[in-house]
Design a protein around this motif. Sequence first.
Motif, PDB file in Angstrom:
ATOM      1  N   SER A  83       0.908  -1.272  -0.063  1.00 52.10           N
ATOM      2  CA  SER A  83       0.191  -0.227  -0.150  1.00 52.10           C
ATOM      3  C   SER A  83       0.806   1.220   0.112  1.00 52.10           C
ATOM      4  CB  SER A  83      -0.975  -0.063   1.210  1.00 52.10           C
ATOM      5  OG  SER A  83      -0.121  -0.078   2.420  1.00 52.10           O
ATOM      6  N   TRP A  84       2.018   1.126   0.220  1.00 54.67           N
ATOM      7  CA  TRP A  84       2.881   2.466   0.351  1.00 54.67           C
ATOM      8  C   TRP A  84       3.739   2.642  -0.704  1.00 54.67           C
ATOM      9  CZ3 TRP A  84       7.546   0.896  -1.368  1.00 54.67           C
ATOM     10  CH2 TRP A  84       8.008  -0.478  -1.063  1.00 54.67           C
ATOM     11  N   LEU A  85       3.519   1.657  -1.898  1.00 56.06           N
ATOM     12  CA  LEU A  85       4.198   1.918  -3.036  1.00 56.06           C
ATOM     13  C   LEU A  85       3.272   3.026  -4.112  1.00 56.06           C
ATOM     14  CD1 LEU A  85       6.454   1.102  -5.244  1.00 56.06           C
ATOM     15  CD2 LEU A  85       4.874  -0.473  -6.122  1.00 56.06           C
ATOM     16  N   PRO A  86       2.303   3.176  -4.157  1.00 56.40           N
ATOM     17  CA  PRO A  86       1.536   4.218  -4.898  1.00 56.40           C
ATOM     18  C   PRO A  86       2.064   5.862  -4.251  1.00 56.40           C
ATOM     19  CG  PRO A  86       0.086   2.610  -4.445  1.00 56.40           C
ATOM     20  CD  PRO A  86       1.054   2.197  -3.476  1.00 56.40           C
ATOM     21  N   TRP A  87       2.115   5.956  -2.751  1.00 57.65           N
ATOM     22  CA  TRP A  87       2.424   7.060  -2.240  1.00 57.65           C
ATOM     23  C   TRP A  87       3.979   7.240  -2.612  1.00 57.65           C
ATOM     24  CZ3 TRP A  87      -1.030  10.154  -0.486  1.00 57.65           C
ATOM     25  CH2 TRP A  87      -2.038   9.663   0.179  1.00 57.65           C
ATOM     26  N   ILE A  88       4.675   6.372  -2.533  1.00 55.93           N
ATOM     27  CA  ILE A  88       6.228   6.817  -3.026  1.00 55.93           C
ATOM     28  C   ILE A  88       6.485   7.126  -4.463  1.00 55.93           C
ATOM     29  CG2 ILE A  88       8.514   5.771  -3.330  1.00 55.93           C
ATOM     30  CD1 ILE A  88       7.739   6.157  -0.519  1.00 55.93           C
TER      31      ILE A  88
END
Length: 96
Positions: free
Chosen positions: A39-44
Motif C-alpha cells: 500500500s505504500w508504493l503508490p504514495w512513493i
Amino acid sequence: MFKGENLIGVLLAGLCLIVAGVMIWAMATDRELTYNGPSWLPWILMVVILGGSLWGVAQRFRGRGSGGGGSQWPNPNTGQKSLLDRARGKKDDSTS
C-alpha cells in the motif's frame, strides 16, 4: 532522433503504449484489473513524480533567470557533435 532530450519522451510514450495495451486487453476480455502490491508504493511513486515535476519546473525557471537560458551543448558555433552522433561516426557537415 533519439538524442538526450528526446529519450525521456520516447520512454514515456512507450510506457503509455504498454498501459493502453493492458487497458484494451482488460476491456476486451472483460477482466477487472486490481493492484495487489504494497500500500505504500503508490504514495512513493506519487512523491517521486510530483517531486521530479517540481524540480524540472524549478530548473526551467532558474535557467531563464540567469539571462537567456543556459549554454547549449553541443555548441553549434564550435561544430561539436553529441555523444550519440560521435558514437555513430557522423561527420561534420563541413567535411562532406
